[in-house]
Design an enzyme around this catalytic site. Structure first.
Site, PDB file in Angstrom:
ATOM      1  N   HIS A   1       0.838  -1.201   0.000  1.00  0.00           N
ATOM      2  CA  HIS A   1       0.000   0.000   0.000  1.00  0.00           C
ATOM      3  C   HIS A   1       0.879   1.260   0.000  1.00  0.00           C
ATOM      4  O   HIS A   1       0.621   2.202  -0.754  1.00  0.00           O
ATOM      5  CB  HIS A   1      -0.907  -0.039   1.241  1.00  0.00           C
ATOM      6  N   GLU A   2       1.933   1.273   0.828  1.00  0.00           N
ATOM      7  CA  GLU A   2       2.816   2.438   0.887  1.00  0.00           C
ATOM      8  C   GLU A   2       3.613   2.595  -0.408  1.00  0.00           C
ATOM      9  O   GLU A   2       3.831   3.715  -0.875  1.00  0.00           O
ATOM     10  CB  GLU A   2       3.777   2.321   2.082  1.00  0.00           C
TER      11      GLU A   2
ATOM     12  N   HIS B   1       1.572   4.403  -2.897  1.00  0.00           N
ATOM     13  CA  HIS B   1       1.543   5.859  -2.702  1.00  0.00           C
ATOM     14  C   HIS B   1       2.729   6.512  -3.415  1.00  0.00           C
ATOM     15  O   HIS B   1       2.603   7.616  -3.966  1.00  0.00           O
ATOM     16  CB  HIS B   1       1.607   6.198  -1.212  1.00  0.00           C
TER      17      HIS B   1
ATOM     18  N   GLU C   1      -6.286   6.710  -1.269  1.00  0.00           N
ATOM     19  CA  GLU C   1      -6.295   5.476  -0.487  1.00  0.00           C
ATOM     20  C   GLU C   1      -6.866   4.313  -1.297  1.00  0.00           C
ATOM     21  O   GLU C   1      -6.345   3.198  -1.243  1.00  0.00           O
ATOM     22  CB  GLU C   1      -7.103   5.677   0.799  1.00  0.00           C
TER      23      GLU C   1
ATOM     24  N   ASP D   1      -4.878   1.003  -2.331  1.00  0.00           N
ATOM     25  CA  ASP D   1      -5.429  -0.320  -2.019  1.00  0.00           C
ATOM     26  C   ASP D   1      -5.406  -1.215  -3.253  1.00  0.00           C
ATOM     27  O   ASP D   1      -4.952  -2.368  -3.198  1.00  0.00           O
ATOM     28  CB  ASP D   1      -6.880  -0.198  -1.527  1.00  0.00           C
TER      29      ASP D   1
END
Length: 484
Positions: A123-124, A127, A188, A192
């Site tokens: 997930h990070e 980003h 987000e 995801d």
């Protein structure tokens, strides 16, 4: 949790992220790749000197290995990443400019499977690969940067006087900044989706992501005034949870066994907790009562705890038993070599290091340990050969450069010692320190013509880079207040 810098850097107006700009276009008009890399280096310069940074090569190596396993299957894997560990019991992970991803020790211990941990890291990574940081900054007016830089510098000063921070925030009308840490819902959801794809492509259990977030959401009900740190920076919604669960249920069942590396890292972290004596008691009790997921990792944790408690003979006895019962593994070899050295048997330590570095040549923590053991045995020329061989393979290894500086100092090579330290500092983002060190080396006057020429060329290179960094000082200045 993240402190104020990331609030300053990443805060976007709530409505600004609804229409996402095209990657590499609008966002990069306001925050270029070069600016992001400059800011990233400045951030890591402060990370490496912050007391909460966990300077543990074994844990950091594992995290990097796991992170790049996920990056390798990403559709946007051209970025460089740095994965580091923050010694903090809260459950958190975060992405920062320049591909820097931090993971709290609390998250490593809270994850109930390696797939759960991989889900959070994926997930990070998403980003970063989706340029969310640049896109959030692009959503703000460029004219805000001077104010943000001034506020950041005032907050830096507040480390010695908390009243300065209050005055700075009040004067800039920035009370709301701390409440704007959250990534937007659009970001987000995108993280995801792409994180989930990375998770499945890397052959992890697809349920890891939804399982972890679900458990965090349930735990949040028991917090009266504040949510877990991860929820404050990555707000969960019922819609997101439902979407992750739907993806997991639609995927074929795939149970992935946790790696031994994952188990060893968790055992190492548990053995670091509390007093050394309590750590030994806890490790022995876990083995006696079989309260562990992996017996090898539990014995590893006991050896580590005994080392902390300075019970070196017991540690060496347990290490011998562990070596005899487990398959060869670099983390186990490293700990066994350290226990032999601590028990007063440098010859055995060097034997274990020599065998380990031959069996696992790419495992750099073993190489650091080997050079250290050679230095302790006054085998300085052997240590230099080992360090130089590693730097030929890994010229960006700041830890090995620091060790090379010590080796050269032992051998009386003043120029080369200062230059090696300068390389280490530059790789850690400290260009001013690097320039100071290489200048000291040049003044030492003990280098050959070729060595002096190389040092002077490096100094010019770093001076130009530092000058460019100062030109972009608004971004770099804002980096000095870290947020975790």
């Amino acid at each position: 949790m993240l402190r104020l810098l990331l609030a300053i850097l990443l805060a976007a107006q709530p409505a600004a992220a609804v229409d996402l700009p095209e990657l590499g276009e609008v966002s990069r008009q306001y925050f270029s790749d070069q600016e992001e890399q400059t800011l990233g280096r400045a951030i890591m310069r402060d990370v490496y000197v912050d007391p909460r940074y966990l300077d543990d090569p074994e844990i950091e190596s594992y995290l990097g290995q796991l992170g790049y396993k996920l990056v390798s299957v990403s559709t946007r894997n051209q970025r460089e990443f740095t994965f580091f560990v923050v010694d903090d019991p809260s459950i958190n992970a975060f992405a920062m400019p320049g591909g820097n991803i931090g993971v709290h020790t609390g998250l490593l211990l809270a994850a109930q499977s390696e797939s759960e941990l991989a889900g959070v890291i994926a997930h990070e990574i998403a980003h970063v690969t989706q340029d969310h940081i640049a896109r959030m900054i692009a959503a703000q007016s460029r004219s805000q940067w001077p104010t943000l830089a001034a506020l950041a510098l005032a907050l830096l000063a507040s480390r010695s006087n908390p009243n300065i921070a209050s005055a700075a925030i009040a004067s800039s009308q920035a009370y709301s900044i701390q409440n704007q840490l959250n990534y937007s819902r659009d970001y987000e959801r995108e993280a995801d989706r792409l994180g989930y794809d990375m998770l499945t492509r890397a052959d992890f259990d697809a349920r890891g992501m939804s399982g972890f977030f679900n458990r965090l959401q349930r735990a949040n009900r028991f917090y009266d005034t504040s949510a877990p740190a991860y929820l404050r920076t990555h707000p969960l919604t019922t819609e997101r949870i439902a979407d992750m669960e739907a993806r997991s249920q639609a995927a074929p069942y795939h149970q992935q066994e946790d790696s031994l590396d994952f188990q060893l890292v968790r055992a190492r972290l548990r053995a670091r907790a509390g007093s050394p004596q309590d750590a030994v008691l806890a490790a022995r009790a876990a083995l006696k009562e079989k309260r562990h997921d992996n017996a090898i990792a539990a014995h590893y944790g006991l050896v580590f705890a005994l080392m902390r408690a300075r019970q070196f003979k017991d540690a060496e006895r347990e290490a011998r038993a562990l070596l005899g019962s487990a398959k060869a593994h670099p983390m186990i070899t490293q700990l066994a070599a350290q226990s032999a050295l601590a028990a007063g048997n440098p010859g055995l330590a060097l034997q274990r290091y020599a065998a380990g570095t031959a069996a696992f040549p790419g495992y750099r923590p073993l190489q650091y340990g080997y050079v250290r053991a050679l230095l302790d045995a006054d085998k300085n020329k052997d240590a230099l050969r080992q360090a130089e061989a590693q730097l030929t393979l890994y010229p960006l290894d700041r830890r090995m450069w620091r060790q090379a500086a010590e080796v050269h100092a032992r051998l009386g090579h003043r120029l080369l010692s200062h230059q090696a330290m300068a390389e280490s500092l530059a790789l850690g983002g400290n260009l001013v320190g690097a320039i100071e060190q290489v200048s000291l080396g040049i003044k030492a006057g003990d280098g050959s013509f070729h060595e002096l020429s190389a040092a002077e060329a490096k100094r010019r290179e770093w001076q130009e880079a530092e000058k460019a960094q100062r030109k972009d000082g608004q971004a770099a200045g804002s980096a000095r207040v870290l947020g975790w």
